[in-house]
Design a protein around this motif. Structure first.
Motif: not given
Length: 770
Positions: A648-650, A664-665, A673-676, A695-698
């Motif tokens: 999954p996208a991070h 949001v998490r 999605y994988k979320v940090t 990561f694919q998006l900040l």
């Protein structure tokens, strides 16, 4: 002494007395005129000479005859001096004195000789001939051709007397004897010439009076012409009225002010409809003319207005009475200065002061909005997001779903209130593109038509082939829908009419608001005018003066926030437009919007986004069917790769509000999605530094203590320039967008929409790994 000579001497004496009194009277009446005084004095001396002649004729000594001859010489000398005084020449008093003294010596010497009569007469006649020649010389110097008839007659008389005196000298020289036999004849002759001379002198006095009167009239005429020219060339107006209110005199400035044709006869004034400083018609007793008539006292510094050529012209007026010699009123003189431009400047100044006050309120509200929007939007986003997630976790029909729906509705109303504040304070960005106002008005009318009753007539008037305007279609739709909603409320449930009218205003049209004059003249395209009118309850002056004040409302508590029309004003002015309001209590209202036209063509027609507000007041939705509860979040999983082993996208999410971090998490993890999610900027930067390609998006908040979201984006992009970065903010300005673009940020998202549309933003910006 013969009886004839005695009679002539007596007649001469009486004549001299009359002449003396006549010239003395002229001297008293015209003291500034030279001549009559000397002639009167000469007559007095001649009276004394006549008495001396009578004494000598009565048998007195020859010395008395010498004295008589001297007195007659002095009398004639004074007549000559009077002539020169009349002509305003130098007076020969020294010559007269010396000549008189010399003649006296000669006469006294001759009187002691034997047979002195002939010698005395010759001396007397010779002295008289000298004076006649001197007078004749002076008269010739006057210029006989250009001289008046009086001077020519006096010249002829003097020449005749000189001729007679020469004849007398010749006769005495030829006969060597006195004039005893012919003396009465010569005495009678000189008596007649004296009468003629006196008449000519009187004519000269009348001539001088006519000349001075003519000179005075000419001087008065010249001064009057000068004063008229001065008054006509004055920049101030001068108006002279008779007591019957008819115009006696006006100057050019007055004609220009009152638009009276030059040279035309001004109309009778009657009672002019003058206006006071407040714009109301002055009562008759307060008009300056009537006050001067009633009191007889001057009136000063009165501001009056008058309707001329479809406009009101203003003047600062002074009036004073002009009385005749008996104290009666002849005229009322008005002087005034045209202060129309000054009044317009004062009105513009007041308008600018109101705009400044409004701007200060907007600035204060904008500052408040900027400070509140961030934290308040975070709270609302957390409420909306968690309520929606909780509703999704509950089965259909669960009693708690209705409560969660009410929580979401209340949060959305709070969110809409923040949007109104930001719109009023111009904190929201505008996406201005060429749009057709007709399409937006049509969509607005469609929305209104579904909500108003059949007893309300909805009319749309559109001028064909109108130009486009640069506008944010959504914001303009908000404006028109709010104005239409206000029109519905103004009808108060009664039958009525609501009208939308679109036309154009030329760049030189006087109806164009001052704020748009320069831009429209520069473009040469004019402006688009959109008028929203109703025939409802209307507004009084006090209410109309405050309708754009934030939080001012005439509705009951709970029915309005007082931000609807301020928001309209904020959006219109943010578009570079202007708004005017015409309203009277009981007669309805008309809101007229002006937007600069553009030569750009709008894109293909698209439906304008539907705009419905829910603040319970001015921005309340039009009554109708209850809208279905929105479902801003979707729990449908995103499209996954065909490869089941694809990771999954991070997503890296940064926000200083831990409630949003938690929300949001949960939201993104439900989407697969994988979320940090972190709350510290440095922690987010370290996470990217540890895994540059991990990561694919900040997604980061903008307004955070210490480093802003744009600062974090710079640091992160310096590590991985390929990483998509989105910045969310509760209010987006042009400066923020420019700063974000310069830092390499992919997208700037409005924060209240960011949570609801978060999945859409993520799906658009994230490229899943294969």
């Amino acid at each position: 002494m013969t009886p004839d000579l005695a009679t002539l001497l007596l007649m001469r004496l009486l004549l001299e007395v009359l002449i003396a009194f006549a010239f003395w009277a002229l001297m008293r009446r015209y003291p500034a005129m030279g001549g009559p005084g000397w002639w009167s004095l000469g007559s007095v001396v001649s009276i004394a000479g006549s008495l001396a002649l009578m004494a000598r004729a009565g048998g007195m000594s020859p010395q008395m005859g010498a004295m008589a001859g001297l007195l007659m010489f002095v009398a004639n000398a004074f007549a000559w001096v009077g002539l020169r005084s009349y002509l305003r020449w130098d007076l020969p008093l020294k010559f007269v004195g010396v000549s008189s003294a010399g003649l006296l010596v000669a006469l006294l010497a001759a009187s002691f000789r034997p047979q002195p009569a002939a010698l005395l007469q010759m001396l007397y006649v010779g002295s008289g001939l000298m004076l006649s020649l001197l007078s004749l010389r002076d008269l010739v110097r006057v210029g006989l051709r250009r001289a008046p008839p009086e001077f020519r007659a006096l010249t002829a008389l003097s020449a005749f007397e000189a001729l007679v005196l020469v004849s007398m000298l010749v006769w005495m020289a030829a006969h060597l004897s006195p004039l005893d036999q012919v003396g009465p004849t010569f005495l009678m002759l000189f008596l007649m010439t004296k009468l003629v001379r006196v008449m000519i002198y009187g004519a000269l006095v009348s001539l001088r009076m006519r000349q001075e009167a003519q000179s005075a009239r000419q001087t008065i005429a010249e001064r009057d012409a000068e004063s008229r020219a001065l008054v006509d060339n004055l920049g101030a107006g001068v108006l002279v009225l008779r007591p019957d209110r008819s115009v006696a005199r006006i100057n050019a400035a007055t004609r220009r002010f009152l638009d009276w044709p030059e040279g035309g006869q001004p109309p009778a004034t009657g009672v002019w409809p003058l206006l006071g400083p407040d714009g109301q018609r002055l009562p008759r007793h307060e008009m300056p003319f009537e006050r001067v008539l009633a009191t007889g006292q001057p009136v000063s510094d009165v501001v009056v207005g008058i309707h001329i050529a479809g406009e009101i012209r203003w003047a600062l007026c002074n009036a004073y009475p002009e009385n005749d010699v008996l104290g009666g009123l002849r005229h009322v003189v008005f002087t005034f200065v045209d202060i129309t431009a000054l009044r317009q400047m004062q009105q513009q100044q007041r308008a600018l002061e109101q705009q400044l006050a409004q701007s200060q309120k907007m600035e204060a509200l904008g500052t408040l909005a900027g400070g509140v929007a961030h934290d308040f939007n975070n709270i609302l986003a957390a409420i909306l997001g968690n309520a929606d997630l909780a509703r999704q976790d509950l089965p259909t029909g669960h009693p708690a779903r209705q409560s969660l729906h009410e929580i979401s509705s209340a949060a959305r109303r709070g969110r809409e209130l923040v949007r109104q504040i930001l719109a009023f304070s111009r904190q929201q960005p505008l996406a201005r593109t060429p749009v057709c106002p007709d399409a937006i008005v049509t969509e607005t009318c469609s929305l209104l038509r579904t909500a108003i009753g059949s007893n309300v007539q909805l009319v749309k008037e559109v001028a064909p082939n109108g130009p486009a305007i640069l506008a944010d279609a959504t914001r303009l739709g908000q404006v028109l829908l709010n104005l239409g909603t206000n029109a519905v409320h103004a009808l108060q449930g009664q039958p009525g009419r609501i009208g939308f009218r679109i036309d154009t205003v030329g760049p030189d049209d006087p109806a164009l608001p001052p704020a748009l004059l320069e831009p429209c003249r520069r473009s040469g395209l004019g402006a688009v005018r959109i008028a929203v009118s109703d025939n409802g309850c209307g507004m009084d002056d006090a209410t109309r003066a405050r309708i754009f004040e934030p939080f001012f409302t005439t509705k009951r508590v709970g029915q309005g926030t007082g931000l609807g029309l301020p928001m309209v004003l904020g959006i219109v002015e943010a578009h570079g437009g202007a708004i005017t309001v015409e309203s009277r209590a009981g007669e309805g209202s008309t809101f007229t919007l002006y937007f600069p036209a553009t030569a750009d063509k709008p894109p293909a027609p698209e439906s304008v986004p539907e705009v419905v507000f829910a603040d319970g007041g001015t921005m309340a939705p039009i009554p109708g069917g209850e809208p279905s509860p929105p479902a801003p979040f979707s729990v449908e999983p995103p499209a996954m790769s065909d490869d089941p082993s694809a990771a999954p996208a991070h997503i890296l999410y940064l926000d200083d509000d831990d409630t949003l971090v938690f929300l949001v998490r949960r939201l993104l993890e439900r989407r697969g999605y994988k979320v940090t999610a972190v709350c510290d900027q440095q922690e987010a930067i370290d996470a990217v530094r540890a895994q540059p390609q991990g990561f694919q998006l900040l997604m980061t908040d903008y307004n955070m203590p210490g480093m802003s979201g744009v600062d974090v984006a710079r640091e992160v992009l310096a590590i991985n320039p390929e990483l998509p970065v989105a910045v969310a903010s509760g209010y987006i300005s042009d400066e923020l967008q420019a700063e974000a673009a310069a830092a390499g940020v992919t997208e700037v998202v409005f924060k209240t929409d960011a949570v609801e549309a978060f999945c859409e933003v993520v799906a658009r910006l994230v490229s899943p790994k294969n």
